[in-house]
Design a protein around this motif. Sequence first.
Motif, PDB file in Angstrom:
ATOM      1  N   TYR A  70       0.839  -1.206   0.000  1.00  0.00           N
ATOM      2  CA  TYR A  70       0.000   0.000   0.000  1.00  0.00           C
ATOM      3  C   TYR A  70       0.874   1.256   0.000  1.00  0.00           C
ATOM      4  N   CYS A  71       1.865   1.274   0.870  1.00  0.00           N
ATOM      5  CA  CYS A  71       2.718   2.453   1.009  1.00  0.00           C
ATOM      6  C   CYS A  71       3.716   2.580  -0.133  1.00  0.00           C
ATOM      7  N   ILE A  72       4.186   1.452  -0.659  1.00  0.00           N
ATOM      8  CA  ILE A  72       5.142   1.491  -1.760  1.00  0.00           C
ATOM      9  C   ILE A  72       4.527   2.133  -2.991  1.00  0.00           C
ATOM     10  N   TYR A  73       3.293   1.752  -3.303  1.00  0.00           N
ATOM     11  CA  TYR A  73       2.666   2.324  -4.496  1.00  0.00           C
ATOM     12  C   TYR A  73       2.453   3.828  -4.313  1.00  0.00           C
ATOM     13  N   ALA A  87      15.913   5.541  -3.378  1.00  0.00           N
ATOM     14  CA  ALA A  87      16.552   6.244  -2.256  1.00  0.00           C
ATOM     15  C   ALA A  87      15.595   6.379  -1.079  1.00  0.00           C
ATOM     16  N   ARG A  88      14.338   6.714  -1.360  1.00  0.00           N
ATOM     17  CA  ARG A  88      13.373   6.868  -0.271  1.00  0.00           C
ATOM     18  C   ARG A  88      13.098   5.542   0.419  1.00  0.00           C
ATOM     19  N   ARG A  89      12.964   4.485  -0.340  1.00  0.00           N
ATOM     20  CA  ARG A  89      12.667   3.196   0.282  1.00  0.00           C
ATOM     21  C   ARG A  89      13.882   2.668   1.057  1.00  0.00           C
ATOM     22  N   PHE A  90      15.076   2.803   0.492  1.00  0.00           N
ATOM     23  CA  PHE A  90      16.274   2.325   1.184  1.00  0.00           C
ATOM     24  C   PHE A  90      16.505   3.117   2.463  1.00  0.00           C
ATOM     25  N   SER A  91      16.361   4.441   2.387  1.00  0.00           N
ATOM     26  CA  SER A  91      16.601   5.265   3.571  1.00  0.00           C
ATOM     27  C   SER A  91      15.538   5.041   4.632  1.00  0.00           C
ATOM     28  N   MET A 147      15.121  -8.756   3.495  1.00  0.00           N
ATOM     29  CA  MET A 147      15.719  -9.085   2.205  1.00  0.00           C
ATOM     30  C   MET A 147      14.648  -9.162   1.126  1.00  0.00           C
ATOM     31  N   VAL A 148      13.489  -9.704   1.475  1.00  0.00           N
ATOM     32  CA  VAL A 148      12.361  -9.738   0.545  1.00  0.00           C
ATOM     33  C   VAL A 148      11.936  -8.314   0.188  1.00  0.00           C
ATOM     34  N   GLU A 149      11.815  -7.460   1.206  1.00  0.00           N
ATOM     35  CA  GLU A 149      11.418  -6.073   0.973  1.00  0.00           C
ATOM     36  C   GLU A 149      12.394  -5.378   0.019  1.00  0.00           C
ATOM     37  N   MET A 150      13.685  -5.532   0.275  1.00  0.00           N
ATOM     38  CA  MET A 150      14.663  -4.815  -0.534  1.00  0.00           C
ATOM     39  C   MET A 150      14.617  -5.279  -1.989  1.00  0.00           C
ATOM     40  N   LYS A 151      14.512  -6.583  -2.200  1.00  0.00           N
ATOM     41  CA  LYS A 151      14.421  -7.086  -3.568  1.00  0.00           C
ATOM     42  C   LYS A 151      13.132  -6.619  -4.227  1.00  0.00           C
ATOM     43  N   LEU A 152      12.083  -6.544  -3.434  1.00  0.00           N
ATOM     44  CA  LEU A 152      10.808  -6.056  -3.959  1.00  0.00           C
ATOM     45  C   LEU A 152      10.934  -4.606  -4.412  1.00  0.00           C
ATOM     46  N   TYR A 153      11.625  -3.784  -3.640  1.00  0.00           N
ATOM     47  CA  TYR A 153      11.818  -2.394  -4.025  1.00  0.00           C
ATOM     48  C   TYR A 153      12.526  -2.300  -5.378  1.00  0.00           C
ATOM     49  N   VAL A 154      13.563  -3.112  -5.537  1.00  0.00           N
ATOM     50  CA  VAL A 154      14.324  -3.083  -6.779  1.00  0.00           C
ATOM     51  C   VAL A 154      13.440  -3.503  -7.951  1.00  0.00           C
ATOM     52  N   PHE A 155      12.777  -4.636  -7.805  1.00  0.00           N
ATOM     53  CA  PHE A 155      12.001  -5.207  -8.902  1.00  0.00           C
ATOM     54  C   PHE A 155      10.782  -4.353  -9.221  1.00  0.00           C
ATOM     55  N   PHE A 156      10.019  -3.973  -8.184  1.00  0.00           N
ATOM     56  CA  PHE A 156       8.819  -3.184  -8.442  1.00  0.00           C
ATOM     57  C   PHE A 156       9.181  -1.817  -9.005  1.00  0.00           C
ATOM     58  N   PHE A 207       7.911 -14.625  -5.458  1.00  0.00           N
ATOM     59  CA  PHE A 207       6.749 -15.493  -5.295  1.00  0.00           C
ATOM     60  C   PHE A 207       6.990 -16.406  -4.101  1.00  0.00           C
ATOM     61  N   PRO A 208       6.094 -16.520  -3.164  1.00  0.00           N
ATOM     62  CA  PRO A 208       4.722 -16.028  -3.217  1.00  0.00           C
ATOM     63  C   PRO A 208       4.514 -14.641  -2.610  1.00  0.00           C
ATOM     64  N   TYR A 209       5.578 -14.015  -2.084  1.00  0.00           N
ATOM     65  CA  TYR A 209       5.384 -12.799  -1.291  1.00  0.00           C
ATOM     66  C   TYR A 209       4.905 -11.618  -2.127  1.00  0.00           C
ATOM     67  N   SER A 210       5.186 -11.631  -3.424  1.00  0.00           N
ATOM     68  CA  SER A 210       4.741 -10.530  -4.277  1.00  0.00           C
ATOM     69  C   SER A 210       3.233 -10.352  -4.217  1.00  0.00           C
ATOM     70  N   GLY A 211       2.491 -11.438  -3.961  1.00  0.00           N
ATOM     71  CA  GLY A 211       1.038 -11.347  -3.914  1.00  0.00           C
ATOM     72  C   GLY A 211       0.539 -10.526  -2.746  1.00  0.00           C
ATOM     73  N   PHE A 212       1.258 -10.542  -1.645  1.00  0.00           N
ATOM     74  CA  PHE A 212       0.848  -9.750  -0.482  1.00  0.00           C
ATOM     75  C   PHE A 212       1.108  -8.263  -0.736  1.00  0.00           C
ATOM     76  N   PHE A 213       2.241  -7.956  -1.383  1.00  0.00           N
ATOM     77  CA  PHE A 213       2.485  -6.583  -1.792  1.00  0.00           C
ATOM     78  C   PHE A 213       1.425  -6.141  -2.802  1.00  0.00           C
ATOM     79  N   MET A 214       1.091  -7.030  -3.736  1.00  0.00           N
ATOM     80  CA  MET A 214       0.068  -6.725  -4.743  1.00  0.00           C
ATOM     81  C   MET A 214      -1.253  -6.356  -4.088  1.00  0.00           C
TER      82      MET A 214
END
Length: 362
Positions: A70-73, A87-91, A147-156, A207-214
Amino acid sequence: MQENDPTSHAGEAESRFENIEALRALAVVAVMLFHYTAAYAPEYLNFTQAAWPASHGYIGVELFFVISGYCIYMTAERCRSLALFWARRFSRLQPAFMASIALTFCIVTYFHLPDRQVDLTAAIANMFWLPMFRIAPPVDGVYWSLMVEMKLYVFFGLVFFAVRKRGDPLAWWTVLCLAGAILRNLDVTMNGGQITRATFSFGTFVFPYSGFFMLGMLFYRWQSTPLWLKLLAVPAYALCCIGATESTTGRLLMFALLPLSKFVLDWKSLRVPRPVVFIGFISYPLYLLHNNIGVVVIRETAALIPFTYGRIALAIAVSIALAALVSVAVEHRFRRRFEEPLARALGFVLGLPARLRPAPAR
């Protein structure tokens, strides 16, 4: 200018939504209770009488992922460039992450917590996110979700800024979630999950965590999302729930996050007690600090407090106190100091291909 963004813990009180803080508080309390009552054998915690196990409290992590989506989008829509988004997500993560690593490492090393100690080199490697690539062991096992969050930031971030001018990033993300969930479940069913295990640190983190971010992204975009995309998101999310746990009860509880989080995230005028808002406010450092440090407290106070729930309560209190300290002294104080130079550095790096491209011939 401070953005009016509930992802920003550096913001003023009016820029924060109590409904989001309530969900964060619920998520972190669920995870804490899971670790203090169900994640470890009673003898490891020096319990003479086992506590009632909050066996499904681990689902608080998936709830965190929904909130994060929700917050990432929201953050992505308010960023003019991929460099600023990253930068905002990493910081948002790094200052409290470094402080929590240092605190956890010192306390675990001093008290010699069995099977949880790492050396100083590994602790420093954690500050540079090397456990993401399995180069070093994590200082605390809960860091896997970071680690999931950080990879998600990069990919999304790559998906969002690549398609936003000529397509719908949420539609692309939903299709990727559905395809990935199908492939992952087929691998588990037909191949015993060999591909999933072999590539977890690289590809299948999505996968499968991307679905919860989705799901969180969908709720943020709900009013402007076409019906077909909402209908596509539901089976994608269901498959992600199936892939996230083997427990039938766990899968049902994960799917129940859909109506729960939708109801609460829509209720922007929700007012909750101040202590709940406070726990939501410090939920990030509290999540980082509670596990190993809380276990140390529970183990080391066995002679002083023989009552099981008294030691659990003390572990919660100590974790909250340390999290509040990190939140006030580090998380909010140093976020901007990370964000601005990092945004400039990332902008320079991402702009290199354009700068190095040969000028067109006249």
